[in-house]
Design a protein around this motif. Structure first.
Motif, PDB file in Angstrom:
ATOM      1  N   MET A   1       1.020  -1.039  -0.097  1.00 43.39           N
ATOM      2  CA  MET A   1       0.207   0.310  -0.373  1.00 43.39           C
ATOM      3  C   MET A   1       0.358   1.219  -0.020  1.00 43.39           C
ATOM      4  O   MET A   1       0.610   2.306  -0.838  1.00 43.39           O
ATOM      5  N   THR A   2       2.332   1.435   0.781  1.00 44.19           N
ATOM      6  CA  THR A   2       3.009   2.172   1.190  1.00 44.19           C
ATOM      7  C   THR A   2       3.138   2.775  -0.078  1.00 44.19           C
ATOM      8  O   THR A   2       4.019   3.843  -0.719  1.00 44.19           O
ATOM      9  N   LEU A   3       4.103   1.985  -1.051  1.00 39.32           N
ATOM     10  CA  LEU A   3       4.474   2.101  -2.177  1.00 39.32           C
ATOM     11  C   LEU A   3       4.153   2.348  -3.050  1.00 39.32           C
ATOM     12  O   LEU A   3       4.286   2.930  -4.418  1.00 39.32           O
ATOM     13  N   MET A   4       2.709   1.859  -3.402  1.00 39.47           N
ATOM     14  CA  MET A   4       1.405   2.035  -4.337  1.00 39.47           C
ATOM     15  C   MET A   4       1.016   3.373  -4.124  1.00 39.47           C
ATOM     16  O   MET A   4       1.261   4.162  -4.843  1.00 39.47           O
ATOM     17  N   MET A   5       0.528   4.310  -3.177  1.00 39.34           N
ATOM     18  CA  MET A   5       0.961   5.180  -2.917  1.00 39.34           C
ATOM     19  C   MET A   5       2.072   5.961  -2.812  1.00 39.34           C
ATOM     20  O   MET A   5       2.084   7.659  -3.674  1.00 39.34           O
ATOM     21  N   GLY A   6       3.215   6.204  -2.747  1.00 38.65           N
ATOM     22  CA  GLY A   6       4.167   7.009  -2.824  1.00 38.65           C
ATOM     23  C   GLY A   6       4.568   6.612  -3.864  1.00 38.65           C
ATOM     24  O   GLY A   6       5.464   7.960  -4.286  1.00 38.65           O
ATOM     25  N   TYR A   7       4.362   6.034  -5.057  1.00 37.18           N
ATOM     26  CA  TYR A   7       4.450   6.396  -6.553  1.00 37.18           C
ATOM     27  C   TYR A   7       4.309   8.014  -7.009  1.00 37.18           C
ATOM     28  O   TYR A   7       4.246   8.690  -7.721  1.00 37.18           O
ATOM     29  N   PHE A   8       3.181   7.565  -6.788  1.00 36.51           N
ATOM     30  CA  PHE A   8       1.856   9.253  -6.629  1.00 36.51           C
ATOM     31  C   PHE A   8       2.255  10.259  -4.822  1.00 36.51           C
ATOM     32  O   PHE A   8       2.678  11.270  -6.182  1.00 36.51           O
ATOM     33  N   ASP A   9       2.559  10.296  -4.822  1.00 36.76           N
ATOM     34  CA  ASP A   9       3.635  10.834  -3.408  1.00 36.76           C
ATOM     35  C   ASP A   9       4.321  10.537  -2.240  1.00 36.76           C
ATOM     36  O   ASP A   9       3.975   9.670  -2.080  1.00 36.76           O
ATOM     37  N   ARG A  10       5.639  11.338  -2.835  1.00 34.52           N
ATOM     38  CA  ARG A  10       6.773  10.987  -2.036  1.00 34.52           C
ATOM     39  C   ARG A  10       6.695  11.213  -0.505  1.00 34.52           C
ATOM     40  O   ARG A  10       7.157  10.545   0.261  1.00 34.52           O
ATOM     41  N   GLN A  11       5.342  11.788   0.276  1.00 34.80           N
ATOM     42  CA  GLN A  11       5.395  11.913   0.812  1.00 34.80           C
ATOM     43  C   GLN A  11       4.808  10.594   1.995  1.00 34.80           C
ATOM     44  O   GLN A  11       4.750  10.228   3.346  1.00 34.80           O
TER      45      GLN A  11
END
Length: 191
Positions: free
Chosen positions: A148-158
Motif C-alpha cells: 500500500m505504501t509503495l503504491m501511494m508513494g509512487y504518486f506522492d513521495r510523502q
C-alpha cells in the motif's frame, strides 16, 4: 472523470513461526475491525472490490463486499512484498530491520524475496490497470502495509517508510484520481 481507490490495509493477523503468509487469517480483533470497516464504507457507493490473494486482506473486506452483494476480484500482483521464499513468515524481530533496509536500498532483497523496486513495479502496474478499467468508479483494494505504501508513494513521495510505520492494522485511505493523476488522499480509519 474521477476515480476513487480505497486502500484498505488488512486487520490484525496472527504471526506464527513456520506459518504461511498467504493463509494467515484474522485475529478476533481483526474480525471486529473488519466489521468497523463495513460500517465506515457501507454508504460510500463502492462499485468494485479487488484484493490481494492473501487471506487476511480478502477477509478484511469480505463482509463489506457481501453486504453490498459484490464479488471480490483477486489480483496476484497485489500480494504483500515477498520477504522470504515459499511465503514463509519473517520473524517479528527481523521485520523492522529488513523493511528499513529495503526502503533504504530499493534493489536489496533477502534470498528468495523481492526488492522494493520489483514490488512497486508489479503493484503499480496493477493499480494503473485498475484506474484504466474502472475509470469513474469507487474501488476498494484489500491490501497490505508495505505494498500500500509503495503504491501511494509512487504518486506522492510523502508516503514512505515513516508513513508505513505510522499506519495501523487495519487502515483506510481514500485516494481521489483524475485519470491517473492523484488529486487527494484522505485517511478514513479512526482507531
Amino acid at each position: 472523470m474521477k476515480t476513487f481507490i480505497y486502500m484498505v490495509r488488512h486487520g490484525d493477523s496472527p504471526k506464527t513461526a513456520g506459518g504461511n503468509e498467504r493463509t494467515r487469517g484474522l485475529t478476533d480483533k481483526g474480525k471486529a475491525d473488519a466489521h468497523k470497516i463495513t460500517e465506515i464504507l457501507k454508504d460510500e457507493g463502492i462499485d468494485t472490490f479487488i484484493s490481494s490473494p492473501y487471506s487476511r486482506a480478502f477477509l478484511t473486506i469480505e463482509e463489506l463486499a457481501q453486504s453490498l452483494g459484490k464479488e471480490i476480484l483477486v489480483f496476484e500482483d497485489l500480494r504483500e512484498m515477498v520477504f522470504l521464499s515459499e511465503d514463509a513468515i519473517l520473524a517479528e524481530k527481523e521485520l523492522y530491520p529488513t523493511v528499513k533496509k529495503i526502503f533504504t536500498e530499493p534493489d536489496f532483497s533477502l534470498p528468495g524475496g523481492e526488492s522494493l523496486k520489483n514490488c512497486q513495479n508489479r503493484s503499480i502496474a496493477v493499480l494503473k490497470r485498475i484506474l484504466h478499467e474502472h475509470k469513474g468508479q469507487k474501488v476498494v483494494l484489500g491490501t497490505h502495509g508495505a505494498v500500500m505504501t509503495l503504491m501511494m508513494g509512487y504518486f506522492d513521495r510523502q508516503y514512505d517508510l515513516e508513513f508505513l510505520l505510522k499506519t495501523s492494522k487495519p487502515d483506510i485511505y481514500r485516494m481521489e484520481f483524475n485519470e491517473d493523476a492523484l488529486l487527494e488522499t484522505k485517511r478514513l480509519w479512526k482507531s
